[in-house]
Scaffold this motif. Structure first.
Motif, PDB file in Angstrom:
ATOM      1  N   ILE A  55      12.101  -2.853   6.235  1.00  0.00           N
ATOM      2  CA  ILE A  55      11.163  -2.578   4.594  1.00  0.00           C
ATOM      3  C   ILE A  55      10.037  -2.648   4.734  1.00  0.00           C
ATOM      4  CG2 ILE A  55      10.923  -5.010   3.984  1.00  0.00           C
ATOM      5  CD1 ILE A  55      12.982  -5.873   3.671  1.00  0.00           C
ATOM      6  N   THR A  56       9.320  -2.837   6.573  1.00  0.00           N
ATOM      7  CA  THR A  56       8.014  -2.374   6.615  1.00  0.00           C
ATOM      8  C   THR A  56       7.709  -0.904   6.069  1.00  0.00           C
ATOM      9  OG1 THR A  56       8.075  -3.971   8.044  1.00  0.00           O
ATOM     10  CG2 THR A  56       6.308  -2.289   8.722  1.00  0.00           C
ATOM     11  N   ALA A  57       8.872  -0.169   6.490  1.00  0.00           N
ATOM     12  CA  ALA A  57       8.917   1.278   6.034  1.00  0.00           C
ATOM     13  C   ALA A  57       8.579   1.743   4.837  1.00  0.00           C
ATOM     14  CB  ALA A  57      10.107   2.384   7.103  1.00  0.00           C
ATOM     15  N   PHE A  58       9.335   0.248   4.262  1.00  0.00           N
ATOM     16  CA  PHE A  58       9.591   1.493   2.377  1.00  0.00           C
ATOM     17  C   PHE A  58       8.381   0.821   2.224  1.00  0.00           C
ATOM     18  CE2 PHE A  58       9.767  -0.474  -1.406  1.00  0.00           C
ATOM     19  CZ  PHE A  58      11.010   0.002  -2.497  1.00  0.00           C
ATOM     20  N   MET A  61       5.581   3.991   2.345  1.00  0.00           N
ATOM     21  CA  MET A  61       5.847   4.888   1.871  1.00  0.00           C
ATOM     22  C   MET A  61       4.966   3.892   0.605  1.00  0.00           C
ATOM     23  SD  MET A  61       8.754   6.607   4.001  1.00  0.00           S
ATOM     24  CE  MET A  61       9.835   5.071   3.789  1.00  0.00           C
ATOM     25  N   MET A  62       5.374   3.225   0.431  1.00  0.00           N
ATOM     26  CA  MET A  62       5.261   2.690  -1.495  1.00  0.00           C
ATOM     27  C   MET A  62       3.858   3.049  -1.317  1.00  0.00           C
ATOM     28  SD  MET A  62       7.914   2.357  -3.522  1.00  0.00           S
ATOM     29  CE  MET A  62       8.305   3.911  -2.262  1.00  0.00           C
ATOM     30  N   ILE A  63       2.497   3.030  -0.154  1.00  0.00           N
ATOM     31  CA  ILE A  63       1.420   2.395  -0.701  1.00  0.00           C
ATOM     32  C   ILE A  63       0.662   4.623  -1.263  1.00  0.00           C
ATOM     33  CG2 ILE A  63      -1.463   2.979   0.846  1.00  0.00           C
ATOM     34  CD1 ILE A  63       0.455   0.782   3.093  1.00  0.00           C
ATOM     35  N   VAL A  64       1.455   4.643  -0.643  1.00  0.00           N
ATOM     36  CA  VAL A  64       1.197   7.217  -1.387  1.00  0.00           C
ATOM     37  C   VAL A  64       2.701   6.679  -2.985  1.00  0.00           C
ATOM     38  CG1 VAL A  64       1.929   9.278  -0.922  1.00  0.00           C
ATOM     39  CG2 VAL A  64       0.907   7.229   1.111  1.00  0.00           C
ATOM     40  N   VAL A  65       3.361   6.371  -2.411  1.00  0.00           N
ATOM     41  CA  VAL A  65       4.701   6.887  -3.558  1.00  0.00           C
ATOM     42  C   VAL A  65       4.003   5.885  -5.014  1.00  0.00           C
ATOM     43  CG1 VAL A  65       6.907   6.628  -4.461  1.00  0.00           C
ATOM     44  CG2 VAL A  65       6.292   7.065  -2.341  1.00  0.00           C
ATOM     45  N   VAL A  66       3.246   4.748  -4.966  1.00  0.00           N
ATOM     46  CA  VAL A  66       2.953   3.883  -6.047  1.00  0.00           C
ATOM     47  C   VAL A  66       1.977   5.022  -7.129  1.00  0.00           C
ATOM     48  CG1 VAL A  66       2.423   2.091  -7.447  1.00  0.00           C
ATOM     49  CG2 VAL A  66       3.928   1.887  -5.712  1.00  0.00           C
ATOM     50  N   PRO A  67       0.757   4.991  -6.188  1.00  0.00           N
ATOM     51  CA  PRO A  67      -0.341   5.646  -6.585  1.00  0.00           C
ATOM     52  C   PRO A  67       0.325   7.173  -7.659  1.00  0.00           C
ATOM     53  CG  PRO A  67      -0.764   4.658  -5.043  1.00  0.00           C
ATOM     54  CD  PRO A  67       0.324   4.780  -5.053  1.00  0.00           C
ATOM     55  N   VAL A  68       0.499   7.539  -7.005  1.00  0.00           N
ATOM     56  CA  VAL A  68       1.416   8.469  -8.133  1.00  0.00           C
ATOM     57  C   VAL A  68       1.780   8.836  -9.123  1.00  0.00           C
ATOM     58  CG1 VAL A  68       2.441  11.173  -6.875  1.00  0.00           C
ATOM     59  CG2 VAL A  68       1.016  10.807  -4.683  1.00  0.00           C
ATOM     60  N   ILE A  69       2.708   8.001  -8.767  1.00  0.00           N
ATOM     61  CA  ILE A  69       3.693   7.821  -9.954  1.00  0.00           C
ATOM     62  C   ILE A  69       2.807   7.307 -11.157  1.00  0.00           C
ATOM     63  CG2 ILE A  69       5.424   6.318 -11.230  1.00  0.00           C
ATOM     64  CD1 ILE A  69       7.507   6.473  -8.583  1.00  0.00           C
ATOM     65  N   VAL A  70       1.806   6.623 -10.771  1.00  0.00           N
ATOM     66  CA  VAL A  70       1.079   5.837 -11.900  1.00  0.00           C
ATOM     67  C   VAL A  70       0.187   6.753 -12.136  1.00  0.00           C
ATOM     68  CG1 VAL A  70      -0.755   4.018 -11.631  1.00  0.00           C
ATOM     69  CG2 VAL A  70       0.748   3.612 -11.098  1.00  0.00           C
ATOM     70  N   MET A  71      -0.550   7.853 -11.571  1.00  0.00           N
ATOM     71  CA  MET A  71      -1.556   8.722 -12.041  1.00  0.00           C
ATOM     72  C   MET A  71      -0.720   9.499 -12.168  1.00  0.00           C
ATOM     73  SD  MET A  71      -3.986   9.051  -8.660  1.00  0.00           S
ATOM     74  CE  MET A  71      -2.871   8.839  -7.654  1.00  0.00           C
ATOM     75  N   THR A  72       0.868  10.227 -12.064  1.00  0.00           N
ATOM     76  CA  THR A  72       1.356  11.109 -12.526  1.00  0.00           C
ATOM     77  C   THR A  72       1.662  10.563 -14.651  1.00  0.00           C
ATOM     78  OG1 THR A  72       2.111  11.933 -11.017  1.00  0.00           O
ATOM     79  CG2 THR A  72       3.834  12.807 -13.029  1.00  0.00           C
ATOM     80  N   ILE A 101      -9.039  11.955   0.501  1.00  0.00           N
ATOM     81  CA  ILE A 101      -8.060  11.110  -0.204  1.00  0.00           C
ATOM     82  C   ILE A 101      -7.215  11.322   0.275  1.00  0.00           C
ATOM     83  CG2 ILE A 101      -7.487   9.308  -1.565  1.00  0.00           C
ATOM     84  CD1 ILE A 101     -10.098   9.225  -2.607  1.00  0.00           C
ATOM     85  N   VAL A 102      -6.299  12.571  -0.114  1.00  0.00           N
ATOM     86  CA  VAL A 102      -5.071  12.747  -0.004  1.00  0.00           C
ATOM     87  C   VAL A 102      -4.400  12.706   0.916  1.00  0.00           C
ATOM     88  CG1 VAL A 102      -4.225  14.360  -0.891  1.00  0.00           C
ATOM     89  CG2 VAL A 102      -5.331  14.254  -2.334  1.00  0.00           C
ATOM     90  N   TRP A 103      -5.618  13.569   1.891  1.00  0.00           N
ATOM     91  CA  TRP A 103      -5.203  13.596   3.143  1.00  0.00           C
ATOM     92  C   TRP A 103      -5.488  12.754   4.364  1.00  0.00           C
ATOM     93  CZ3 TRP A 103      -2.707  17.915   4.976  1.00  0.00           C
ATOM     94  CH2 TRP A 103      -2.361  18.784   4.379  1.00  0.00           C
ATOM     95  N   PHE A 104      -6.207  11.773   4.347  1.00  0.00           N
ATOM     96  CA  PHE A 104      -6.339  10.799   5.335  1.00  0.00           C
ATOM     97  C   PHE A 104      -5.719   9.596   5.158  1.00  0.00           C
ATOM     98  CE2 PHE A 104      -8.628   6.525   5.842  1.00  0.00           C
ATOM     99  CZ  PHE A 104      -9.100   6.698   7.616  1.00  0.00           C
ATOM    100  N   VAL A 105      -5.400   9.192   4.024  1.00  0.00           N
ATOM    101  CA  VAL A 105      -4.165   8.281   3.560  1.00  0.00           C
ATOM    102  C   VAL A 105      -2.976   8.291   3.770  1.00  0.00           C
ATOM    103  CG1 VAL A 105      -2.942   6.087   1.852  1.00  0.00           C
ATOM    104  CG2 VAL A 105      -5.905   6.572   1.412  1.00  0.00           C
ATOM    105  N   PRO A 106      -2.073   9.637   4.083  1.00  0.00           N
ATOM    106  CA  PRO A 106      -0.896   9.350   4.312  1.00  0.00           C
ATOM    107  C   PRO A 106      -1.415   9.527   6.097  1.00  0.00           C
ATOM    108  CG  PRO A 106      -1.076  11.127   2.277  1.00  0.00           C
ATOM    109  CD  PRO A 106      -2.833  10.394   2.761  1.00  0.00           C
ATOM    110  N   LEU A 107      -2.135  10.624   6.451  1.00  0.00           N
ATOM    111  CA  LEU A 107      -2.114   9.872   7.633  1.00  0.00           C
ATOM    112  C   LEU A 107      -2.192   8.902   9.021  1.00  0.00           C
ATOM    113  CD1 LEU A 107      -4.997  13.475   8.027  1.00  0.00           C
ATOM    114  CD2 LEU A 107      -2.502  13.346   9.076  1.00  0.00           C
ATOM    115  N   VAL A 108      -2.952   8.204   8.140  1.00  0.00           N
ATOM    116  CA  VAL A 108      -2.752   7.006   8.458  1.00  0.00           C
ATOM    117  C   VAL A 108      -1.832   5.888   8.834  1.00  0.00           C
ATOM    118  CG1 VAL A 108      -3.877   4.483   7.872  1.00  0.00           C
ATOM    119  CG2 VAL A 108      -5.555   6.236   8.030  1.00  0.00           C
ATOM    120  N   ILE A 109      -0.671   6.297   7.430  1.00  0.00           N
ATOM    121  CA  ILE A 109       0.474   5.868   6.775  1.00  0.00           C
ATOM    122  C   ILE A 109       1.444   6.297   8.174  1.00  0.00           C
ATOM    123  CG2 ILE A 109       1.955   5.751   5.739  1.00  0.00           C
ATOM    124  CD1 ILE A 109       0.594   5.469   3.117  1.00  0.00           C
TER     125      ILE A 109
END
Length: 331
Positions: A55-58, A61-72, A101-109
């Motif tokens: 659940i924690t990992a999910f 990962m949603m921190i990246v997935v949800v904004p990408v889907i919304v922005m699409t 932003i595109v690189w820093f956020v995924p790297l932190v996650i």
């Protein structure tokens, strides 16, 4: 003004495209309704820790997935063909802010995922015994993967069962796992963890159940034609019910040893019924493990390629080769 035929046709095509793209999303809940979701309904300490990690990992990962889907969807709407208010910048090519932003956020996650996965993996090391509560004696059960069934041996009680295992609730259990044939994998999903069963090797898996119940277990590694039927039931009971189960097993007429009965049991069978053995030597498990090291492994129904027969043939070939080489040297 009446809509032209080409315009109506275009709208129909767009509606059909939207429908067929949305259809998998509509069907997905129906397909998932058939899943037991055993990992999400743990009944033991280890299983609960694994669920927490998933659940924690999910959500990380949603921190990246949800904004990408919304922005699409947002970008598609904002820059649609009919929106003349959208800023038109055909020569735009790069933005340092967006890149950061595109690189820093995924790297932190990824860093957080790596940290919690490393910590959890080590804390849930299957070889580490689980501490028992005061007054509770840990239990040891030997597990042997066969074609296509599971043999459970209770070395301290001198009994064994096939495709059924039982142990008391809130009692740490140390499963010693091996295989009497090809590689397999042992798992009780609601209790957590899975561990490979390999011929000639002894692996340890420590589990504990926090609730009474009957939990399905199975092989999670393809091992032949009967693999899908290689299932068993784990009965988690009270201490009194477990003792009653032990007495039931001791009433069984069959006995089992490496010299008598094991070869017949090891023969490949599919959908093997639950079977009890009232008398089993404590060294049976060790005999099975050692048989793959000294070339005496029982491999009924298998030909040419693995197990004790192959080991014995190889040993004989090597011995003959050594004798020939010694004769040549002597000459």
């Amino acid at each position: 003004m009446a809509t032209s035929m080409p315009e109506r046709s275009r709208r129909v095509r767009i509606r059909n495209l939207i429908f067929f793209k949305a259809l998998p999303l509509l069907i997905l809940p129906l397909l998932l309704s058939g899943c037991s979701m055993a990992l999400m309904d743990p009944k033991g300490e280890v299983g609960s820790e694994i669920k927490s990690l998933i659940i924690t990992a999910f959500w990380l990962m949603m921190i990246v997935v949800v904004p990408v889907i919304v922005m699409t969807f947002l970008f598609a709407w904002r820059y649609r063909n009919t929106n003349y208010k959208a800023k038109y910048t055909p020569n735009w090519a790069h933005s340092n802010v967006i890149e950061a932003i595109v690189w820093f956020v995924p790297l932190v996650i990824i860093a957080f995922l790596a940290l919690i996965t490393w910590q959890t993996s080590h804390s849930l090391n299957p070889n580490v015994p689980i501490e028992a509560e005061e007054g509770v004696e840990p239990m040891e059960i030997d597990v042997v993967a066969l074609d296509w069934k599971w043999l459970f041996i209770y070395p301290d009680l001198g009994i064994a069962s096939v495709n059924e295992v039982a142990f008391p609730v809130d009692t740490p259990v140390n499963f010693n796992i091996t295989s009497g044939t090809v590689m397999n994998s042992f798992m009780i999903p609601r209790l957590g963890s899975q561990l490979y069963a390999m011929a000639g090797m002894d692996n340890d898996l420590n589990l504990i159940a926090g609730e009474e119940g009957v939990y399905p277990g199975r092989s999670t590694n393809y091992s032949g034609a009967g693999f899908s039927e290689m299932i068993f039931k784990a009965h988690v009971t009270s201490q009194d019910e477990f003792e009653a189960w032990v007495e039931k097993v001791r009433q069984a007429p069959e006995t089992l040893s490496f010299e008598q009965g094991y070869e017949e049991l090891a023969a490949p069978t599919i959908d093997h019924p639950v079977e009890y053995f009232s008398s089993v030597p404590a060294e049976l498990y060790d005999n099975i493990v050692q048989s793959f090291k000294n070339g005496t492994a029982v491999q009924p129904g298998h030909t040419g390629g693995h197990g004790g027969q192959h080991a014995a043939e190889s040993a004989g070939h090597d011995e003959g080769h050594d004798v020939a080489m010694s004769a040549e040297v002597a000459e």
